[in-house]
Write an enzyme that holds these catalytic residues in place. Structure first.
Site, PDB file in Angstrom:
ATOM      1  N   HIS A   1      75.048  50.240  72.156  1.00  7.39           N
ATOM      2  CA  HIS A   1      73.645  50.480  72.492  1.00  7.39           C
ATOM      3  C   HIS A   1      72.780  49.232  72.262  1.00  7.39           C
ATOM      4  O   HIS A   1      72.838  48.602  71.214  1.00  7.39           O
ATOM      5  CB  HIS A   1      73.132  51.643  71.638  1.00  7.39           C
ATOM      6  CG  HIS A   1      71.847  52.232  72.098  1.00  7.39           C
ATOM      7  ND1 HIS A   1      71.685  52.830  73.323  1.00  7.39           N
ATOM      8  CD2 HIS A   1      70.626  52.311  71.491  1.00  7.39           C
ATOM      9  CE1 HIS A   1      70.457  53.271  73.446  1.00  7.39           C
ATOM     10  NE2 HIS A   1      69.779  52.951  72.358  1.00  7.39           N
TER      11      HIS A   1
ATOM     12  N   ILE B   1      67.585  50.564  80.766  1.00  2.00           N
ATOM     13  CA  ILE B   1      68.669  49.998  79.976  1.00  2.00           C
ATOM     14  C   ILE B   1      69.037  50.980  78.866  1.00  2.00           C
ATOM     15  O   ILE B   1      68.229  51.281  77.985  1.00  2.00           O
ATOM     16  CB  ILE B   1      68.265  48.641  79.377  1.00  2.00           C
ATOM     17  CG1 ILE B   1      67.854  47.671  80.492  1.00  2.00           C
ATOM     18  CG2 ILE B   1      69.410  48.058  78.555  1.00  2.00           C
ATOM     19  CD1 ILE B   1      67.339  46.337  79.985  1.00  2.00           C
TER      20      ILE B   1
ATOM     21  N   ASP C   1      64.203  49.971  77.395  1.00  2.00           N
ATOM     22  CA  ASP C   1      65.519  50.241  76.833  1.00  2.00           C
ATOM     23  C   ASP C   1      65.429  51.460  75.921  1.00  2.00           C
ATOM     24  O   ASP C   1      64.413  51.685  75.265  1.00  2.00           O
ATOM     25  CB  ASP C   1      66.016  49.044  76.024  1.00  2.00           C
ATOM     26  CG  ASP C   1      65.148  48.779  74.808  1.00  2.00           C
ATOM     27  OD1 ASP C   1      65.539  49.176  73.689  1.00  2.00           O
ATOM     28  OD2 ASP C   1      64.055  48.202  74.970  1.00  2.00           O
ATOM     29  N   SER C   2      66.501  52.255  75.908  1.00  2.00           N
ATOM     30  CA  SER C   2      66.591  53.404  75.014  1.00  2.00           C
ATOM     31  C   SER C   2      65.392  54.337  75.196  1.00  2.00           C
ATOM     32  O   SER C   2      65.148  54.832  76.291  1.00  2.00           O
ATOM     33  CB  SER C   2      66.732  52.927  73.564  1.00  2.00           C
ATOM     34  OG  SER C   2      67.148  53.971  72.718  1.00  2.00           O
ATOM     35  N   ALA C   3      64.602  54.577  74.152  1.00  3.52           N
ATOM     36  CA  ALA C   3      63.407  55.417  74.302  1.00  3.52           C
ATOM     37  C   ALA C   3      62.436  54.813  75.301  1.00  3.52           C
ATOM     38  O   ALA C   3      61.719  55.530  76.006  1.00  3.52           O
ATOM     39  CB  ALA C   3      62.729  55.598  72.946  1.00  3.52           C
TER      40      ALA C   3
END
Length: 377
Positions: free
Chosen positions: A351, A254, A224-226
């Protein structure tokens, strides 16, 4: 070059690897923060969790802030890093609800890399299952490359659920974090972790769970994200360099942390857009900017070398990164990538909402979509 120094700690049955900052760290502050810092010294973080990674040497500048990115992270003039979130950890355990067992393993003492492994307990207990092979779910946590770990409650719970519902083995990677270990360290650590995973092909690796129960023809990367950014780049490295004995069946991203100099979609009207780039510069102080191929897939000539033919991308309606997820799909199709990519948008959410509201209907739907992707290959 100063060699990193590592020590291993065991606390409440949970494995931690404490590392000294990479040699570039003192240069980060002078490079990124235009301050007069005649004598930078690394000092212990005021956050006393085992992942606080500083030597001693507090001086009079101990409380002078070089950069304040609350509520995420603070960097002080003397080099101290204070992580304001993502430092809570829980030990590995047998989860009585999911019947998933977890444990922590060291991948590299020298590089300070570890992982939390997850496996359905039934595989270990039932003698008739001893030769059963399960899909492998490799997860890279998010946190702007700066915060969080696989050992935090949110990530432990999420991977635990995926492993339970998908009947898979999970490997949640702990890579070294910026700013002490700037980009590209998290990428290199993640690749080293994947090579460690691949060392179990043939049943001769250091971990018994992976040796005995992993189907290396059915491997999935996710994050997810980074962490989604990392999963994407690890997919490219598999396609470019190969990972012998491992078939990357699919990649799940994600709310991926991608960006670019040119604003797209709703980014131009979002007041938080400049902070996205600032976060990237904290993690990668020597970056060329938001068009660095690490953060902008459009600028990456190796984009179509993704080593998987199936991609699932999640975006959230209120997430500033939403348009980047859709643009990622557009780029792959425009460059005639030889695979299938689908995007699922969650309405009304922001987010990584699934980590903070794991029992919500929307989080359950996201989890079920991930599991379906793994099971239907």
């Amino acid at each position: 070059m100063v060699r990193p120094c590592f020590t291993t700690h065991h606390l409440n049955k949970c494995l931690y690897i404490q590392t000294k900052p990479s040699y570039q760290f003192t240069n980060i502050i002078t490079h990124f923060f235009p301050l007069s810092l005649p004598s930078l010294k690394l000092s212990k973080s005021s956050n006393t969790t085992p992942f606080s990674t500083m030597a001693t040497n507090s001086v009079s500048t101990d409380d002078e802030v070089a950069y304040d990115f609350s509520p995420i992270i603070k960097v002080y003039k003397n080099g101290r890093v204070e992580r304001l979130v993502g430092e809570e950890v829980i030990p590995p355990s047998l989860d009585p609800t999911t019947n998933v067992e977890s444990k922590d393993v060291i991948i590299s003492n020298e590089e300070g890399i570890s992982a939390r492994l997850f496996i359905p307990k039934t595989i270990l207990d039932d003698s008739s299952n001893q030769n059963q092979k399960l899909p492998l779910f490799v997860y890279f946590h998010g946190g702007a490359f700066c915060i969080e770990t696989p050992f935090s409650p949110n990530y432990h719970t999420y991977v635990n659920k995926v492993v339970s519902k998908a009947n898979a083995i999970g490997v949640s990677v702990h890579y070294r974090r910026a700013p002490e270990h700037p980009i590209p360290v998290p990428y290199e650590d993640s690749w080293l972790a994947l090579k460690w995973v691949a060392s179990h092909v043939g049943g001769n690796g250091p971990d018994g769970w992976l040796n005995q129960h992993t189907d290396f023809e059915n491997v999935f990367f996710s994050g997810d994200s980074a962490g989604a950014n990392l999963a994407h780049h690890m997919g490219i490295r598999v396609g470019s360099e190969g990972l012998p004995g491992v078939k990357l069946e699919g990649i799940v991203l994600i709310h991926p942390y991608f960006w670019g100099v040119d604003r797209i979609g709703s980014e131009s009207s979002n007041e938080f857009a400049p902070k996205v780039e600032q976060l990237w510069r904290i993690a990668s102080p020597t970056t060329s900017g938001s068009d660095d191929p690490f953060i902008n897939p459009e600028k990456d000539p190796n984009l179509v070398k993704l080593g998987s033919k199936r991609l699932l991308v999640f975006v959230a309606e209120k997430d500033i990164l939403k348009d980047r997820g859709y643009y990622y799909k557009e780029l792959l199709e425009k460059r005639e990538w030889n695979g299938i990519v689908n995007v699922i948008e969650t309405k009304g959410e922001d987010h990584v909402f699934h980590l903070f509201k794991p029992t919500s209907d929307e989080a359950s739907a996201l989890l079920n979509d991930v599991v379906t992707f793994i099971k239907h290959n």
